[in-house]
Structure formats: C-alpha cells, structure tokens
Design a protein around this motif. Structure first.
Motif, mmCIF file in Angstrom:
data_model
loop_
_atom_site.group_PDB
_atom_site.id
_atom_site.type_symbol
_atom_site.label_atom_id
_atom_site.label_comp_id
_atom_site.label_asym_id
_atom_site.label_seq_id
_atom_site.Cartn_x
_atom_site.Cartn_y
_atom_site.Cartn_z
ATOM 1 N N TRP A 161 99.314 -69.951 -57.293
ATOM 2 C CA TRP A 161 99.673 -69.309 -58.555
ATOM 3 C C TRP A 161 98.482 -68.573 -59.159
ATOM 4 O O TRP A 161 98.617 -67.442 -59.618
ATOM 5 N N LEU A 162 97.322 -69.197 -59.157
ATOM 6 C CA LEU A 162 96.141 -68.553 -59.726
ATOM 7 C C LEU A 162 95.765 -67.302 -58.929
ATOM 8 O O LEU A 162 95.331 -66.293 -59.505
ATOM 9 N N LEU A 178 83.641 -63.213 -66.693
ATOM 10 C CA LEU A 178 84.328 -63.646 -67.905
ATOM 11 C C LEU A 178 85.755 -63.105 -67.956
ATOM 12 O O LEU A 178 86.691 -63.833 -68.313
ATOM 13 N N ILE A 179 85.921 -61.837 -67.599
ATOM 14 C CA ILE A 179 87.272 -61.258 -67.567
ATOM 15 C C ILE A 179 88.147 -62.035 -66.593
ATOM 16 O O ILE A 179 89.309 -62.370 -66.890
ATOM 17 N N THR A 180 87.594 -62.350 -65.426
ATOM 18 C CA THR A 180 88.344 -63.126 -64.440
ATOM 19 C C THR A 180 88.723 -64.489 -65.006
ATOM 20 O O THR A 180 89.865 -64.960 -64.827
ATOM 21 N N ALA A 181 87.805 -65.140 -65.691
ATOM 22 C CA ALA A 181 88.076 -66.460 -66.270
ATOM 23 C C ALA A 181 89.182 -66.389 -67.317
ATOM 24 O O ALA A 181 90.052 -67.273 -67.387
ATOM 25 N N PHE A 228 97.920 -65.427 -57.412
ATOM 26 C CA PHE A 228 98.912 -64.419 -57.808
ATOM 27 C C PHE A 228 98.543 -63.782 -59.141
ATOM 28 O O PHE A 228 98.646 -62.562 -59.312
ATOM 29 N N VAL A 229 98.088 -64.600 -60.088
ATOM 30 C CA VAL A 229 97.783 -64.082 -61.421
ATOM 31 C C VAL A 229 96.661 -63.042 -61.368
ATOM 32 O O VAL A 229 96.804 -61.926 -61.898
ATOM 33 N N ILE A 230 95.556 -63.380 -60.721
ATOM 34 C CA ILE A 230 94.454 -62.414 -60.687
ATOM 35 C C ILE A 230 94.803 -61.227 -59.789
ATOM 36 O O ILE A 230 94.377 -60.097 -60.044
ATOM 37 N N SER A 231 95.611 -61.467 -58.761
ATOM 38 C CA SER A 231 96.035 -60.358 -57.899
ATOM 39 C C SER A 231 96.916 -59.392 -58.672
ATOM 40 O O SER A 231 96.762 -58.167 -58.559
ATOM 41 N N LEU A 232 97.855 -59.921 -59.465
ATOM 42 C CA LEU A 232 98.792 -59.065 -60.179
ATOM 43 C C LEU A 232 98.060 -58.123 -61.130
ATOM 44 O O LEU A 232 98.376 -56.927 -61.204
ATOM 45 N N VAL A 233 97.058 -58.641 -61.843
ATOM 46 C CA VAL A 233 96.309 -57.787 -62.766
ATOM 47 C C VAL A 233 95.569 -56.697 -61.990
ATOM 48 O O VAL A 233 95.598 -55.515 -62.353
ATOM 49 N N SER A 234 94.915 -57.079 -60.902
ATOM 50 C CA SER A 234 94.163 -56.080 -60.130
ATOM 51 C C SER A 234 95.097 -55.073 -59.474
ATOM 52 O O SER A 234 94.776 -53.879 -59.377
ATOM 53 N N LEU A 235 96.282 -55.525 -59.016
ATOM 54 C CA LEU A 235 97.229 -54.604 -58.397
ATOM 55 C C LEU A 235 97.753 -53.579 -59.391
ATOM 56 O O LEU A 235 98.142 -52.471 -59.005
ATOM 57 N N MET A 236 97.759 -53.932 -60.662
ATOM 58 C CA MET A 236 98.222 -52.985 -61.674
ATOM 59 C C MET A 236 97.129 -51.995 -62.077
ATOM 60 O O MET A 236 97.432 -50.860 -62.443
ATOM 61 N N VAL A 237 95.858 -52.412 -62.028
ATOM 62 C CA VAL A 237 94.804 -51.529 -62.546
ATOM 63 C C VAL A 237 94.120 -50.689 -61.470
ATOM 64 O O VAL A 237 93.612 -49.605 -61.767
ATOM 65 N N VAL A 241 91.643 -64.157 -67.475
ATOM 66 C CA VAL A 241 92.904 -63.940 -66.777
ATOM 67 C C VAL A 241 93.413 -65.251 -66.182
ATOM 68 O O VAL A 241 94.610 -65.586 -66.281
ATOM 69 N N LEU A 242 92.522 -66.014 -65.569
ATOM 70 C CA LEU A 242 92.921 -67.302 -64.986
ATOM 71 C C LEU A 242 93.382 -68.279 -66.070
ATOM 72 O O LEU A 242 94.330 -69.052 -65.852
ATOM 73 N N LEU A 243 92.743 -68.244 -67.225
ATOM 74 C CA LEU A 243 93.144 -69.129 -68.322
ATOM 75 C C LEU A 243 94.565 -68.811 -68.786
ATOM 76 O O LEU A 243 95.381 -69.721 -69.017
ATOM 77 N N VAL A 244 94.869 -67.532 -68.927
ATOM 78 C CA VAL A 244 96.234 -67.134 -69.297
ATOM 79 C C VAL A 244 97.220 -67.622 -68.239
ATOM 80 O O VAL A 244 98.318 -68.114 -68.561
ATOM 81 N N GLY A 245 96.840 -67.488 -66.969
ATOM 82 C CA GLY A 245 97.705 -67.971 -65.900
ATOM 83 C C GLY A 245 97.939 -69.470 -65.967
ATOM 84 O O GLY A 245 99.049 -69.949 -65.730
ATOM 85 N N LEU A 246 96.891 -70.226 -66.297
ATOM 86 C CA LEU A 246 97.037 -71.684 -66.423
ATOM 87 C C LEU A 246 97.986 -72.057 -67.558
ATOM 88 O O LEU A 246 98.778 -73.004 -67.441
ATOM 89 N N VAL A 247 97.912 -71.317 -68.652
ATOM 90 C CA VAL A 247 98.823 -71.587 -69.771
ATOM 91 C C VAL A 247 100.273 -71.409 -69.323
ATOM 92 O O VAL A 247 101.141 -72.254 -69.616
ATOM 93 N N TYR A 248 100.560 -70.310 -68.597
ATOM 94 C CA TYR A 248 101.925 -70.079 -68.111
ATOM 95 C C TYR A 248 102.335 -71.162 -67.119
ATOM 96 O O TYR A 248 103.484 -71.628 -67.122
#
Length: 488
Positions: free
Chosen positions: A100-101, A427-430, A103-112, A432-439
């Motif tokens: 899951w983690l 820090l940006i990566t952290a 996927f979360v960081i991949s999804l952000v990078s795939l969009m930008v 993004v991962l924190l938001v993913g953990l919340v979900y």
C-alpha cells in the motif's frame, strides 16, 4: 465497530484487459517511456559538462547497474504479472501494508512526472514558434490523454512511429559524430574532464561515482514494462523479454550517439558547454539542428503518451484490487467497450496532469520523484530476495541468473543513494507516506477482508510448478474465478 465490511460483489468479468500485445509492441511502448532522444538531449548534457568524454564510462557502468535492476524487474514481473506493477509485487511478497505504501508514493509520482516532462516541450519547438511552457505542457498532456484512451495496439503503432523519429535523431547524431571525428579513441579510456576554464583534467573515481546517479536516470523507464503485464500475451514469458530488450535497446540508442559526440567535438570545451544542438549545428548547419530539436519535442510527446497509458493501468489495477469506495472502484475499473482500454482510469491519471502542467508550479517535485524511484527500486531488491521462498518457489516465473547477487547489490546501492538525498525531498516523501498511513488505518485496515485484495488476472492466478531448465513449461489451467487475491 466491525473489523470488516460485508462482502461486496466483485467487478464484472468484462473488466479484464484484452491480451493483444506482443513483445515487439511492448518493447516499442516501453522504450518510448525510456525516451532515448530526450534522455540524450536533456539528461546527458549535464554529464558531459562535468565528466567530459568520461560520460561514456559512466553510461556503461550505469548500464551494468541497470541490468541488476532489470533482472529484478524481469523475475518479479513474471512472478506477479499484474498491471499494478511494483505495488502488487511488493504487496504480495512483502505484505499488503508495504504494498500500500508503495502504491501511495507511486501514485503521486505517476501523476506529477508526465506534466513535468511535458513542460520541457516549448524549449525544443522555439525555433518554429514561441509558446508559454505551461500552455505547451498542457497541450502535450491533453494530446497524450486523447491517445492514451485508445486501444493498446493503436497506441503501440502511434508510439512506434514517434519512436522511429527518436531513433532517426539519435542515428543522425551518431552518423555526424563518427564522420567528423576530431578526438582519438583513447579519450574514451583516458577521459579529458573540462574544468570550465578552457582546461581539462583527468577523470577521477570520485567524479565518476558522482555522475552515476544521473547516468542511471538516463536509462530509467525500462521497468515500466511490468505495467503492461495484463495486455501481454503469455506474460510469464514475455514480461522478462520486454524488460531486458527495452533496457538493451535504450543502452544502445543512448550510448552510441554519446560516444560519437565525444569523438566528434573539435575540443573538450564543446562538451563543457553541454549544448548538443549547437554541436549538431557545427557539423551540419542550423537546419539539421532544428530537425533534431523537433525530434526531441516529438520524443517528449511520445514519452508522455506512454506514461499516461501505463499509469492509467496502475490506477485501473487499484480499482480492481478494491482500494477505494465502491462507486470509485466501479468507475475506475471500467473497460471501454470498443477500445478495450481502462479509459476512466486513464482520464483519472491524465486530466489532473493537464491541470498541473497549466496552473501548478510542480517542477520542485522532481527531486521527490527521484526519491520515490530509489525507494521502489530498493523494495524491489528486497522483494527479489524473498521471491525464492517456499510459497513462491514453485510458481512459474523467469528466474534471474546468479541470484541473489543482483538484488543484494541493488538493495545496498540504493540504500546508500537514499542517504544522499536532500532533506526537502525526503520530507515530502514522508508526508505522502503519512497521508497513506492515515487512509490505511482509517479505511483499508478495517476492511481487509474485502478491500486491498492484491489480484492477478484469472488466466494467471493458478500457480504452476517451475519447469526444469531442460524442459518446456506446461501452462497452468486458468482459474475459474475472476481473480485471485493475496492476504499477507
């Protein structure tokens, strides 16, 4: 509160992607994502400025290191042939929370990443028309989305034509360089490194190592072949071939013209300037230089088309894996009845990219994407070490030679690379991962019985015994269900 939601009907069987893509078409798509022409004219110049003719050595060493990563992609992509790519692989081998983690960081990078690349288009069409970079980027993104929703064969044809233009540009540079040789072959072994003041010095080990990160990025993209796993015919055989052939082709198309440039310049000062178009102009005139610039612009468009197409398949896989609330899963899991493409998921990836290119200053996120690539590569190395465990040992898959050498070297090297990244990007990566953990804890974890079900297509869901080296594999019977899931 119950720990899981009641089972919800799975997505219709019609949401399977049609298997219509061969290895050749997949290599064309994947090599377009490597985008050799834009790598040559955008990524290589900083190397030439810092390493001079030592750039050839850096690229060859990077090719060997990339082979280690490619071997991991080839084995894992055949072991877990899912359009989810890295997140599905890591999730099935290292556990669903880790997947899951990823996927979360991949999804952000795939969009930008696609809009960041699209923003560079205006620089290479400036000889014909002056366009605001954001307008050009938004137009490139819009065109890419329009092409990306078409069927995979049409995309392979379109990107194949563009790729032919890229290769023509690289071949033109190679021909001009090799027919205007001014430097001896010995400069490739005993590189002359420009110091920026009209003088040169020797290539040191420290300088060479410092350039390897950029050299590795030059070939980046060959691993995206795994996103096409559900479009490929016989993916447990063809994914590995696609990954390795794409890497080999990328190395040749990039390294050969760089060698020609290093031999064809009249002095190391031309390398120190890093202006490859000016070097081409000096060999053949401004008309040829303009032609090459337009080829680079076409290469950017080609790369963005393929990225939108492939990234949409990752979002499609997430819907099939029940990642979102059911209305979102149903929408993202739709397959176009005529084109056989995940058109809603492709729009879901591409439309935000149009907005980002047109209105949001996203260039500062480029460093973050580098951290994401390093993290994912590192986790793939760890996953490759876990791929020979008892539960996976008898699954039909292509197996890399000299295991575990490649994953061990890859893991250690990338762990070191991560220690060299900036605090801002980490820090940006952290965050993004924190938001993913919340979900994860708020939505997915209470629903683990029905959601985040890491799936394989029905025709790949049955585990087949690993064939002996001297015998042919016997295809496993396709599972009768629409998908199979892994509950790690």
């Amino acid at each position: 509160m119950p720990t899981s939601s009641p089972p919800t009907p799975a997505a219709p069987a019609a949401t399977a992607l049609p298997r219509s893509l061969g290895v050749f078409g997949a290599v064309m798509l994947t090599l377009s994502c490597v985008t050799p022409a834009s790598s040559l004219f955008i990524v290589v110049p900083p190397l030439l400025m810092s390493l001079g003719s030592g750039t050839v050595q850096a690229l060859l060493i990077a090719a060997v290191l990339s082979l280690g990563v490619g071997l991991c992609y080839a084995e894992l992509g055949t072991l877990v042939p899912s359009a989810g790519g890295e997140y599905s692989i890591v999730g099935r081998l290292l556990g669903r929370p880790v997947g899951w983690l990823v996927f979360v960081i991949s999804l952000v990078s795939l969009m930008v990443i696609p809009p960041i690349i699209a923003l560079g288009t205006s620089d290479y069409i400036s000889s014909l028309v002056t366009v605001d970079p954001r307008v050009a980027g938004a137009v490139v993104m819009a065109l890419s989305v329009a092409v990306g929703v078409l069927d995979i064969k049409s995309n392979a044809l379109v990107t194949g034509v563009f790729l032919g233009i890229e290769v023509l540009a690289a071949a033109t540079v190679s021909l001009l360089g090799f027919t205007h040789v001014h430097q001896p072959l010995s400069t490739l072994l005993h590189a002359a490194v420009p110091d920026g003041h009209g003088h040169t010095g020797p290539l040191t080990a420290g300088l060479l190592v410092s350039g390897l990160a950029v050299a590795l990025f030059t070939y980046n993209g060959f691993g995206t072949a795994i996103y096409l796993s559900e479009d490929l015919v016989e993916p447990r055989r063809s994914v590995a071939r696609t990954v390795l052939w794409s890497l080999l082709a990328g190395v040749v198309v990039i390294t050969v013209p760089v060698t020609a440039i290093c031999l064809g310049v009249s002095s190391p000062d031309q390398l120190a300037a890093g202006d490859l178009v000016a070097i081409v102009d000096s060999w053949a005139g401004s008309a040829v230089g303009t032609f090459v610039s337009l080829c680079v612009a076409a290469a950017i468009l080609n790369a963005v088309i393929v990225m939108v197409l492939q990234n949409g398949r990752v979002l499609f896989a997430s819907a099939r894996d029940r990642t979102w609330p059911e209305p979102v899963n149903r929408a993202l899991g739709q397959i176009h009845p005529r084109w056989g493409s995940p058109w809603v998921a492709t729009l879901g990836i591409g439309v935000p990219g149009i907005v980002l290119a047109a209105a949001v200053p996203i260039e500062d996120l480029l460093g973050f994407t580098g951290v994401v690539v390093a993290v994912i590569y590192l986790l793939l190395g760890v996953a490759a070490l876990a791929a020979r465990r008892a539960r996976h040992r008898d699954t039909t898959a292509w197996r890399m030679p000299l295991w575990p050498l490649a994953p061990v070297v890859t893991t250690l090297a990338l762990a070191y690379v991560l220690t060299q990244q900036t605090g801002h990007d980490l820090l940006i990566t952290a965050v993004v991962l924190l938001v993913g953990l919340v979900y994860w804890f708020a939505y997915l974890r209470p629903r683990t019985a029905t959601h985040w079900q890491l799936s394989l297509p029905a025709d790949q869901s049955a585990a087949a015994p690993l064939p002996l080296p001297a015998t042919a594999a016997v295809p496993a019977a396709a599972a009768p269900t629409a998908r199979t899931t892994e509950n790690s």
